[in-house]
Design a protein around this motif. Structure first.
Motif, short mmCIF file in Angstrom:
data_model
loop_
_atom_site.label_atom_id
_atom_site.label_comp_id
_atom_site.label_asym_id
_atom_site.label_seq_id
_atom_site.Cartn_x
_atom_site.Cartn_y
_atom_site.Cartn_z
N ARG A 197 0.84 -1.20 0.00
CA ARG A 197 0.00 0.00 0.00
C ARG A 197 0.88 1.26 0.00
O ARG A 197 2.06 1.20 0.32
CB ARG A 197 -0.95 0.00 1.20
CG ARG A 197 -1.94 -1.18 1.19
CD ARG A 197 -2.99 -1.05 2.29
NE ARG A 197 -4.03 -0.08 1.91
CZ ARG A 197 -4.33 1.00 2.60
NH1 ARG A 197 -3.64 1.33 3.70
NH2 ARG A 197 -5.31 1.81 2.20
N ASP A 254 -6.74 -0.20 -3.63
CA ASP A 254 -6.95 -1.44 -2.88
C ASP A 254 -7.84 -2.39 -3.67
O ASP A 254 -7.62 -3.60 -3.71
CB ASP A 254 -7.62 -1.15 -1.54
CG ASP A 254 -6.69 -0.48 -0.53
OD1 ASP A 254 -5.53 -0.23 -0.86
OD2 ASP A 254 -7.15 -0.21 0.60
N THR A 266 1.38 -2.27 5.03
CA THR A 266 0.86 -0.92 5.27
C THR A 266 1.26 -0.47 6.67
O THR A 266 1.58 -1.31 7.52
CB THR A 266 -0.67 -0.91 5.10
OG1 THR A 266 -1.13 0.42 5.05
CG2 THR A 266 -1.36 -1.65 6.22
N ASP A 275 -6.23 4.32 10.22
CA ASP A 275 -6.98 4.09 8.99
C ASP A 275 -6.39 2.94 8.18
O ASP A 275 -7.12 2.19 7.53
CB ASP A 275 -7.00 5.36 8.14
CG ASP A 275 -7.86 6.47 8.75
OD1 ASP A 275 -8.67 6.15 9.63
OD2 ASP A 275 -7.68 7.64 8.37
N SER A 276 -5.06 2.82 8.22
CA SER A 276 -4.40 1.73 7.49
C SER A 276 -4.74 0.38 8.11
O SER A 276 -4.95 -0.62 7.40
CB SER A 276 -2.89 1.94 7.48
OG SER A 276 -2.56 3.08 6.73
N ALA A 317 -8.17 -0.39 7.07
CA ALA A 317 -8.19 -0.80 5.67
C ALA A 317 -7.77 -2.26 5.54
O ALA A 317 -8.37 -3.02 4.77
CB ALA A 317 -7.26 0.09 4.85
N ASN A 357 -10.52 -4.55 6.67
CA ASN A 357 -11.58 -4.61 5.65
C ASN A 357 -11.22 -5.54 4.49
O ASN A 357 -12.11 -6.05 3.80
CB ASN A 357 -11.88 -3.21 5.12
CG ASN A 357 -12.57 -2.33 6.14
OD1 ASN A 357 -13.23 -2.82 7.06
ND2 ASN A 357 -12.44 -1.02 5.99
#
Length: 481
Positions: free
Chosen positions: A248, A390, A410, A417-418, A421, A424
């Protein structure tokens, strides 16, 4: 490897010299081994679990006594640099230690609360399957074998242990340590078998379960033989991989490049969970690729028996030719190689022709029309492809017939937030294991499993014990009036 109808000879990859020859049994001799295993298993299953665990702990001590002899012996069989052999032995012992530590809890009866059913007692007992045939690979013969052999024996099964003809001595070492620790000889038997004899063993009515690690084609042959056998025989298949990594835009590039080079090129890329394709976000692609290539160029390809070597030959000349052709086909289709082959060629190391030495290679300008990005390479080659999001990365990572592991890189430590992410992405990735900021690693506390052509079944963790036992439900009516 060289084969006849009655024997196999192990060829050392680095010098192409015969190392050891093993004779095959006849079908009747194989039947006798299976029958002895079935008889011995009945007695072994009656040994209390705590005693079997104690024998397992003694096995670790017995194996440790051999450890200084093993790295060079392993190098001569399959070609990995001798400097890296001790790591496999440590990993072997770590996995054994963990599986023994959870054995009592994992194999205990599962009790049920009977407050809703007064006068009854119910529980589920874990019982051994019987005779387990373990067909092991050559690339990490100690590490992979321990995943099945020790838990099967601790669970009360007998094991027929068929090693790869490339690494026949590894199984004999494990079996010797087990019998010295107190496992009866007929409970752990090493069998050197031709493919027809493996099929014969799978179909034998006294073989209850097959644990196979190897190629997709090999797994399909095992499954076919099991289906053709009488009854419904259990099969665990740990097969190939084409494992992806996604870098990322906020990844630590120095750390990530070094880790991914190791994940791609350790053991000359001959790992089912080696990183074989890397997707890099466009924002960091131009910075990442040169870092990656520079680390690759620092490898020392050469005689694996020398301590300074950290990259040895692949397992055979045939394998080397297949890998080189995959690279050549990709280049013809438009891929760009970033590592000059002459960087690794020398008077002592030939990286073309009749040689098992393959120079490491990094390919860019690759895409999924190329075999190098779709089919297992099992060699020191990796393709790197640019992505814009992504979503694109996940789509490409999943665009594969395999699904063993995948890794995402990442900055989860400094950026919430990473981490979110990454979390997710977990459910989106079609794979058995998802890594964050690491790769090419197996934690024995976690289930080792795959999807799609990477196989089915589970080893290690509590679920590994579940696979090697069957559930027997016990329903007791205590009060009858």
């Amino acid at each position: 490897m060289e084969f006849s109808t009655t024997s196999q000879t192990t060829i050392s990859p680095h010098n192409q010299q015969g190392l050891v020859t093993k004779q095959y049994p006849s079908e009747s001799e194989l039947d006798g081994s299976i029958e002895r295993a079935a008889k011995a298993q009945k007695a072994w299953s009656k040994v209390p679990l705590k005693e079997r665990i104690a024998i397992g702990n003694k096995f670790m001590d017995e194996f440790q006594k051999m450890s200084d002899e093993l790295p060079l012996e392993l190098t001569l069989q399959m070609g990995r640099p001798v400097s890296q052999g001790a790591g496999e032995i440590r990993g072997f012992l770590d996995r054994a230690r963990y599986m023994l530590s959870i054995a009592e809890k994992s194999l205990a009866d599962v009790g049920l609360e009977d407050t809703d059913k007064p006068g009854f007692k119910r529980f589920i007992r874990r019982t051994p399957l019987g005779v387990v045939l373990v067909v092991a690979p050559w690339n990490f013969p100690y590490l992979v074998s321990i995943n099945s052999v020790l838990p099967a024996i601790v669970s009360g099964n007998a094991v027929l242990f068929k090693p790869s003809p490339q690494t026949p001595l590894t199984a004999e070492r494990i079996a010797l340590a087990l019998t010295r620790a107190g496992v009866p000889e007929d409970v752990i038997q090493v069998l050197h078998l031709s493919p027809p004899l493996v099929e014969h063993a799978i179909k034998h009515t006294l073989v209850d379960f097959v644990s196979f690690t190897g190629s997709v084609a090999g797994g399909q042959a095992v499954e076919k033989a099991a289906v053709e056998a009488s009854g419904f025989k259990g099969v665990a298949l740990e097969l190939g991989g084409k494992d992806p990594a996604y870098v990322r835009p906020d990844a630590d590039l120095d750390y990530t490049a070094a880790e991914l080079v190791d994940g791609a090129f350790f053991n000359s890329g001959q790992s089912c969970c080696a990183v074989e394709r890397i997707y890099v976000h466009k924002d960091v692609y131009d910075a990442f690729v040169p870092k990656f290539v520079e680390i690759v160029k620092q490898y020392k390809l050469g005689d694996p028996t020398k301590p300074e070597t950290n990259l040895g030959p692949v397992v055979s000349i045939a394998s080397a030719k297949r890998i080189r052709k995959q690279v050549e086909d990709a280049i013809k289709a438009g891929a760009k190689p970033l590592v000059p082959e002459e960087t690794f060629s020398s008077a002592d190391v030939k990286t073309s022709g009749e040689s098992a030495y393959v120079a490491p290679q990094v390919l860019v300008d690759v895409n999924h029309s190329m075999e190098v990005m779709m089919e297992e390479t099992f060699g020191p080659v990796v393709g790197i492809q640019k992505v814009s999001s992504d979503e694109e990365a996940v789509k490409l990572m999943n665009d594969s017939p395999y699904g063993l592991t995948a890794s995402v890189w990442t900055n989860a430590e400094k950026n919430a937030d990473s981490q979110e992410a990454f979390l997710n992405l977990i459910d989106e990735l079609q794979t058995g294991t998802v890594f964050l900021n690491r790769c090419d690693f197996l934690d024995p506390a976690l289930a080792w499993t795959g999807v799609k052509n990477s196989g089915r079944g589970i080893s290690l963790s509590k679920f590994g014990y579940d696979q090697l036992t069957r559930a027997k439900s016990v329903h007791m009516k205590i009060k009858t009036s």
